[in-house]
Design a protein around this motif. Structure first.
Motif, PDB file in Angstrom:
ATOM      1  N   ASP A 262       0.824  -1.206   0.000  1.00 53.87           N
ATOM      2  CA  ASP A 262       0.000   0.000   0.000  1.00 53.87           C
ATOM      3  C   ASP A 262       0.862   1.261   0.000  1.00 53.87           C
ATOM      4  O   ASP A 262       0.509   2.265  -0.634  1.00 53.87           O
ATOM      5  CB  ASP A 262      -0.941  -0.004   1.209  1.00 53.87           C
ATOM      6  CG  ASP A 262      -2.217  -0.795   0.944  1.00 53.87           C
ATOM      7  OD1 ASP A 262      -2.245  -1.580  -0.029  1.00 53.87           O
ATOM      8  OD2 ASP A 262      -3.197  -0.623   1.698  1.00 53.87           O
ATOM      9  N   CYS A 266       0.715   4.316  -2.833  1.00 47.05           N
ATOM     10  CA  CYS A 266       0.571   5.746  -2.549  1.00 47.05           C
ATOM     11  C   CYS A 266       1.726   6.546  -3.155  1.00 47.05           C
ATOM     12  O   CYS A 266       1.526   7.662  -3.659  1.00 47.05           O
ATOM     13  CB  CYS A 266       0.490   5.983  -1.044  1.00 47.05           C
ATOM     14  SG  CYS A 266      -1.045   5.362  -0.300  1.00 47.05           S
ATOM     15  N   PRO A 282      -5.945   4.902  -5.920  1.00 43.48           N
ATOM     16  CA  PRO A 282      -4.962   3.866  -5.590  1.00 43.48           C
ATOM     17  C   PRO A 282      -4.955   2.702  -6.577  1.00 43.48           C
ATOM     18  O   PRO A 282      -3.881   2.260  -7.008  1.00 43.48           O
ATOM     19  CB  PRO A 282      -5.394   3.420  -4.190  1.00 43.48           C
ATOM     20  CG  PRO A 282      -6.027   4.632  -3.597  1.00 43.48           C
ATOM     21  CD  PRO A 282      -6.749   5.293  -4.741  1.00 43.48           C
ATOM     22  N   VAL A 320      -2.278  11.776   0.614  1.00 44.22           N
ATOM     23  CA  VAL A 320      -1.221  11.108  -0.129  1.00 44.22           C
ATOM     24  C   VAL A 320      -0.179  12.113  -0.617  1.00 44.22           C
ATOM     25  O   VAL A 320       1.037  11.867  -0.551  1.00 44.22           O
ATOM     26  CB  VAL A 320      -1.810  10.329  -1.327  1.00 44.22           C
ATOM     27  CG1 VAL A 320      -0.708   9.897  -2.305  1.00 44.22           C
ATOM     28  CG2 VAL A 320      -2.576   9.112  -0.829  1.00 44.22           C
TER      29      VAL A 320
END
Length: 322
Positions: A262, A266, A282, A320
């Motif tokens: 993850d 990002c 994403p 982000v």
């Protein structure tokens, strides 16, 4: 099991012409010199994601009588989706004048819910584990036609039109990276690219926290992950799992599959925003994460990354980007 063919994809391209954007290939001058990179920005589609291709083909493939009856009786179509397929079906249904009921999981980014309602669809929010059963119940109650998110030849063929465009625009491509969830996009793109660019490798990319397709391909059969496990990833559009139909396609057309974290997803979102001025959700950034962080697991050469969607909540995007 009969797989979707290049002819099916070409038929889909004729059906969706004028309904979907023929997205360009954008160069990435910041990329590694020995791995030249181009981006296929499906986030520029009218609904912000590639899903419009499959939905438009599926609605166009319904015979006229079915569509007329659906309008006259208020039956229409039903779909279930975490967001992008929802918006795609809603828009395609609106274009054909057909009522649409869309089942979406609770916790879906608000931008995707709002986008679906924008096209006049009725949205039904349910727990993630109940979205499919709720959709089938509505089909029975309404007498409507189901438009699944990936488990149908018309959907796969529609998504494959993106691969057709890649092959037409860049016949010398050596590697195509495509996200994998239910597998419709990778199935269609892989089918087109392998047929037209036989020397190109096609790799799927998944989040580590929803890597059921990677497990399945290693095992040689569909391996199911619990819904709660798949729901952990930030890539909310990649929480589905392949069906027997899509898995058969993936086994036939993918040269490999890699997974990314993850945090890497990002970081890929930040790179797309700051270096190519592209807003990706994403799920849409997952293939670029593989390019950036899994180069040792991938063939080198001229690469196309499919940026599958850009429907991201403002708050998340701000977080982000820092």
């Amino acid at each position: 099991m009969q797989l979707v063919s290049l002819d099916d994809i070409r038929t889909a391209a004729d059906r969706v012409r004028g309904e979907v954007l023929r997205t360009p290939l954008l160069s990435a001058p910041w990329a590694d010199a020995d791995r030249p990179l181009w981006l296929k920005p499906e986030n520029l589609q009218p609904i912000g994601a590639f899903k419009l291709r499959g939905a438009s083909n599926a609605l166009a493939a319904l015979d006229d009588r079915t569509r007329r009856q659906g309008v006259a009786k208020g039956q229409g179509v039903v779909a279930y989706s975490s967001g992008n397929h929802a918006q795609a079906v809603a828009r395609a249904a609106q274009r054909f004048g057909v009522p649409a009921h869309i089942v979406m999981p609770e916790g879906t980014p608000q931008v995707k819910i709002d986008g679906t309602r924008l096209y006049g669809a009725e949205v039904v929010l349910v727990p993630l584990a109940e979205r499919e059963s709720t959709a089938f119940r509505l089909v029975d109650e309404l007498g409507a036609a189901l438009v699944p998110p990936f488990d149908h030849p018309d959907i796969i063929a529609g998504q494959g039109t993106a691969g057709l465009e890649i092959a037409d625009d860049f016949p010398d491509v050596e590697l195509v990276l495509v996200p994998v969830s239910g597998g419709g996009l990778a199935s269609g793109v892989g089918t087109a690219v392998k047929a037209l660019c036989p020397n190109a490798a096609v790799y799927g990319v998944e989040p580590e926290l929803a890597a059921d397709a990677a497990d399945s391909l290693r095992a040689g059969h569909v391996v199911e992950w619990p819904v709660a496990d798949r729901a952990r990833t930030v890539a909310d559009g990649l929480r589905a799992q392949p069906t027997e139909l899509t898995f058969a396609h993936l086994r036939a057309v993918l040269d490999g599959i890699v997974t990314v974290t993850d945090d890497e997803i990002c970081e890929a979102m930040r790179v797309l925003a700051t270096r190519n001025r592209l807003i990706a959700e994403p799920s849409g950034a997952v293939p670029l994460a593989a390019y950036l962080h899994r180069s040792g697991e991938l063939p080198r050469g001229r690469t196309v990354v499919v940026v599958s969607g850009g429907n991201v909540d403002r708050a998340m995007l701000a977080d982000v980007l820092g």
